[in-house]
Scaffold this active site. Structure first.
Site, PDB file in Angstrom:
ATOM      1  NE  ARG A  88      32.691  -9.901  -6.147  1.00  4.16           N
ATOM      2  CZ  ARG A  88      31.773 -10.861  -6.035  1.00  4.16           C
ATOM      3  NH1 ARG A  88      32.146 -12.103  -5.918  1.00  4.16           N
ATOM      4  NH2 ARG A  88      30.496 -10.580  -6.031  1.00  4.16           N
ATOM      5  CD  GLU A 105      33.683  -7.686 -29.252  1.00  2.00           C
ATOM      6  OE1 GLU A 105      34.272  -6.623 -29.071  1.00  2.00           O
ATOM      7  OE2 GLU A 105      32.569  -7.940 -28.772  1.00  2.00           O
ATOM      8  CD1 TRP A 157      28.322  -2.492  -9.122  1.00  2.00           C
ATOM      9  CD2 TRP A 157      30.407  -2.068  -9.802  1.00  2.00           C
ATOM     10  NE1 TRP A 157      28.269  -2.160 -10.443  1.00  2.00           N
ATOM     11  CE2 TRP A 157      29.518  -1.894 -10.898  1.00  2.00           C
ATOM     12  CE3 TRP A 157      31.768  -1.848  -9.990  1.00  2.00           C
ATOM     13  CZ2 TRP A 157      29.961  -1.516 -12.153  1.00  2.00           C
ATOM     14  CZ3 TRP A 157      32.194  -1.478 -11.255  1.00  2.00           C
ATOM     15  CH2 TRP A 157      31.307  -1.315 -12.313  1.00  2.00           C
ATOM     16  CE  LYS A 202      30.238  -9.250 -27.989  1.00  2.00           C
ATOM     17  NZ  LYS A 202      29.713  -8.190 -27.205  1.00  2.00           N
ATOM     18  CG  ASN A 207      26.551  -8.790  -3.692  1.00  2.00           C
ATOM     19  OD1 ASN A 207      26.085  -7.982  -4.483  1.00  2.00           O
ATOM     20  ND2 ASN A 207      27.172  -9.896  -4.068  1.00  2.00           N
ATOM     21  N   GLY A 208      23.699  -6.797  -3.422  1.00  2.00           N
ATOM     22  CA  GLY A 208      22.369  -6.991  -4.014  1.00  2.00           C
ATOM     23  C   GLY A 208      21.591  -5.687  -4.035  1.00  2.00           C
ATOM     24  CD  GLU A 222      26.601  -7.409 -29.723  1.00  2.00           C
ATOM     25  OE1 GLU A 222      26.910  -6.365 -30.334  1.00  2.00           O
ATOM     26  OE2 GLU A 222      27.283  -7.884 -28.803  1.00  2.00           O
ATOM     27  CG  HIS A 244      19.389  -4.680 -52.292  1.00  2.00           C
ATOM     28  ND1 HIS A 244      18.741  -4.173 -53.398  1.00  2.00           N
ATOM     29  CD2 HIS A 244      18.424  -5.142 -51.468  1.00  2.00           C
ATOM     30  CE1 HIS A 244      17.441  -4.304 -53.241  1.00  2.00           C
ATOM     31  NE2 HIS A 244      17.217  -4.898 -52.070  1.00  2.00           N
ATOM     32  CE  LYS A 296      33.862  -4.416 -19.947  1.00  2.00           C
ATOM     33  NZ  LYS A 296      33.019  -5.283 -20.774  1.00  2.00           N
ATOM     34  CB  CYS A 339      29.341  -5.593  -3.130  1.00  2.00           C
ATOM     35  SG  CYS A 339      28.231  -4.300  -3.663  1.00  2.00           S
TER      36      CYS A 339
HETATM   37  C1  F6R Z   1      31.957  -5.085 -27.674  1.00  2.00           C
HETATM   38  C2  F6R Z   1      32.177  -3.981 -26.770  1.00  2.00           C
HETATM   39  C3  F6R Z   1      32.314  -2.599 -27.326  1.00  2.00           C
HETATM   40  C4  F6R Z   1      31.564  -1.600 -26.445  1.00  2.00           C
HETATM   41  C5  F6R Z   1      31.785  -0.166 -26.925  1.00  2.00           C
HETATM   42  C6  F6R Z   1      30.993   0.830 -26.100  1.00  2.00           C
HETATM   43  O1  F6R Z   1      31.780  -6.292 -26.993  1.00  2.00           O
HETATM   44  O2  F6R Z   1      32.238  -4.187 -25.579  1.00  2.00           O
HETATM   45  O3  F6R Z   1      31.869  -2.539 -28.639  1.00  2.00           O
HETATM   46  O4  F6R Z   1      30.208  -1.929 -26.488  1.00  2.00           O
HETATM   47  O5  F6R Z   1      33.142   0.150 -26.811  1.00  2.00           O
HETATM   48  O6  F6R Z   1      31.292   0.745 -24.744  1.00  2.00           O
HETATM   49  P1  F6R Z   1      30.370   1.377 -23.639  1.00  2.00           P
HETATM   50  O7  F6R Z   1      29.123   0.584 -23.557  1.00  2.00           O
HETATM   51  O8  F6R Z   1      31.188   1.294 -22.386  1.00  2.00           O
HETATM   52  O9  F6R Z   1      30.102   2.798 -24.047  1.00  2.00           O
END
Ligand code: F6R
Length: 612
Positions: A27, A492, A78, A489, A104-105, A485, A508, A607, A2
């Protein structure tokens, strides 16, 4: 988390609170509110205005009925405890509306304090943890507001940044913090309390930084800092010369880097108030008896992208610690199969946004087949939370960078807690082991901080490796998902080709790709398959591929074998997996930054993927 703003000065507070809340919008939040002390005709009252939606709506309401007064507090919320509604929006007040508080917290022991205060006759109106603060202060108030605040704060456990005032002491604004940031801005004849320098930067660049467990009593004479028990502290005043954009990112060049630096906090928030020292886990939002939990012998973890990798780590620990069958599934594939789900299946959806279309369909299908469903998500009242039988929240605060970083760490910690919860209910874990696992989790935030302290070294390696166009990430056991992962990362945000493989699978097929221009990032940290992973590294080195190995501190066995190493603090395998994940987030960030990519908003990505 928040956003908080407080004002005490000679100007009208409301326009300043409105502007500051606008600056805190970046935020992410779900509701907002302000409280201003209004004086007139020899009386005094608090004018409270709230919006269950955006700050613009709050501003429109304020413009219609503008509170006048020179002391006030404001908040963007939030949601953590309770849905985003007018009633749950801050500021919160005591029974008589004399004390106003924004927070906040997370207050860990709010349930216990609330029950105690209710038995003393206090009446609560919201579902929030915050509301216990004004009521507790009211309970202790005997004519000295500051003293009552001190007594209240000594009872509260958890994390807080607070700004508060009382009608009984209208020239006093109080701020306090523990495990959450709070600053006091010092202007000309006016003072500000804020969670974030962004909120106050147009008004002053002179800022008093409060330390952990410190509070500030702000009057027209200026702020006085003290500890919670009233010992004076030396003011740490700094001059900031950031502009608003820099301030929003906390001085970091990108949100992603800021959020990676928030991973220690995200890890701590994920277990805060949920785990005893001997490893007994209690999720307040998902309170389910041991008897009930023992009905489930099959756990399905559904997710996409980073959340699928989180689910794979969840699968590993649930099987390892609880001895229960667990499967991580790509939700987009799950939805088109005829999954063998029964009423003995617990389906857990892993989704930070709670809105991923494929994951939601998987959730609905599991429910239709009679499975108990649970969402682990960062967004209170998201679709996943609403459509599941239960929800556990990450409490990470909003994540703005498209690439998931701090929410992934929180997902891992939360699943570790779930595994412990299942292991306890099924009687599969000894007290000693529980204590050991709990200790590992408690030490995690500090160990992540040590990984972050090594950032310069990781940036140096990223600079060196950013000349390559292809990468292979390899891990075994718990570190297989860490490797996948790491590759995701990197690809992407840098747009370089990166793929992940298990150490066993490598020979393989994928090993054919390796040559001096195709480096391998090998996750060789603590794990039950650490020795096997060393053999895999030897196989890779024999193909002349450069190897960047992640190793645990004190393990020198690969010193003369691999090309480069990233050393992470020594820890058990579950903790090490989190540490390696953070190290690889930093590596990906620095490679992408080196290549000049748009790190926070990589091309073609969103996102939250709300379409199939
Ligand atoms: C990668 C990333 C995406 C999400 C995926 C699922 O850094 O952010 O691969 O992990 O789109 O998103 P959520 O967790 O919101 O279901």
């Amino acid at each position: 988390m928040c956003g908080i703003i407080g004002y005490l000065g000679e100007r009208q507070a409301t326009p300043i609170l409105m502007e500051s809340l606008k600056r805190l919008e970046y935020r992410g939040y779900d509701s907002a509110g302000v409280a201003v002390i209004e004086t007139g005709d020899g009386t005094r009252h608090t004018s409270v205005t709230k919006s269950e939606a955006k700050v613009d709506l709050l501003i429109a309401k304020l413009k219609e009925n503008m509170p006048t007064g020179t002391v006030g507090i404001g908040h963007t919320r939030w949601a953590t405890h309770g849905k985003p509604t007018i009633i749950n929006a801050h500021p919160h007040a005591d029974c008589h509306g004399r004390i106003s508080v924004v927070h906040n917290g997370i207050i860990e022991n709010f349930a216990e304090i609330k029950a105690e205060l209710e038995s003393l006759g206090h009446e609560f109106t919201s579902e929030t943890d915050t509301e216990v603060v004004p009521h507790l202060i009211e309970q202790y108030y005997k004519g000295d507001f500051l003293l009552a605040v001190r007594k209240a704060l000594q009872r509260i456990k958890g994390a807080y940044a607070l700004a508060m005032f009382s009608l009984d002491d209208p020239e006093l604004l109080v701020g306090a913090r523990l495990n959450a940031p709070l600053v006091v801005g010092i202007g000309e004849g006016e003072y500000f309390i804020a969670s974030d320098i962004t909120a106050i930067i147009p008004y002053t660049k002179k800022v008093l930084i409060l330390g952990e467990g410190e509070m500030a009593a702000v009057t027209p004479l200026g702020p006085e800092g003290s500890t919670l028990d009233g010992q004076p502290v030396d003011a740490k005043i700094v001059h900031v010369d950031w502009d608003v954009a820099q301030a929003q990112k906390g001085g970091f060049p990108h949100f992603m880097l800021k959020e990676i630096h928030e991973t220690p906090e995200a890890a701590a928030n994920a277990f805060r108030g949920r785990m005893t020292d001997d490893g007994l886990v209690n999720f307040i939002e998902f309170a389910i008896s041991d008897d009930h939990l023992r009905r489930y012998h099959d756990v399905r973890l559904l997710g996409m992208g980073t959340s699928l990798h989180a689910a794979m780590l969840g699968e590993y620990v649930i099987e390892d610690w609880a001895g229960i069958r667990a499967r991580a599934e790509d939700a987009s594939e799950f939805r088109y199969r005829r999954p063998t789900i029964t009423d003995e299946t617990l389906t857990v959806v892993i989704t930070q946004s709670g809105e991923t279309a494929d994951t939601l369909v998987g959730l609905h299908q599991a429910r239709e087949r009679g499975s108990l469903t649970l969402a682990i998500t960062n967004v209170v009242a998201s679709s996943a939370a609403r459509d599941s039988d239960g929800a556990i929240y990450l409490h990470s605060g909003p994540e703005i960078g498209v690439a998931s970083t701090k929410t992934l760490v929180a997902h891992l910690v939360t699943q570790y807690l779930l595994a412990l919860r299942l292991a306890t209910a099924h009687g599969r874990v000894s007290l000693e082991r529980r204590e050991e696992l709990a200790r590992g989790l408690r030490e995690l935030p500090d160990k992540i901080r040590r990984v972050l302290d090594n950032s310069t070294d990781i940036a140096r390696l990223a600079h060196k490796y950013s000349r390559f166009r292809n990468f292979m990430f390899v891990g075994r056991g718990i570190n297989h998902a860490v490797a996948l992962e790491g590759a995701l990362k990197l690809k992407e945000i840098s747009y370089l080709h990166a793929e992940g493989s298990s150490g066993g699978e490598l020979k393989h097929g994928p090993i054919a790709l390796l040559d001096p221009d195709f480096p391998v990032v090998a996750v060789c940290t603590e794990s039950s398959t650490r020795e096997k992973m060393a053999s895999t590294v030897h196989e890779i080195v024999a193909r002349d591929a450069p190897v960047l190995a992640l190793v645990s501190e004190g393990d020198g066995s690969l010193d003369d074998i691999v090309t480069d190493q990233i050393v992470i603090p020594a820890a058990d395998e579950a903790t090490s997996a989190v540490l390696s994940t953070v190290a690889l987030q930093l590596f990906a960030y620095h490679v992408a930054n080196e290549l000049g990519r748009d790190v926070d908003q990589p091309r073609n990505l969103a996102k939250s993927v709300t379409v199939e």
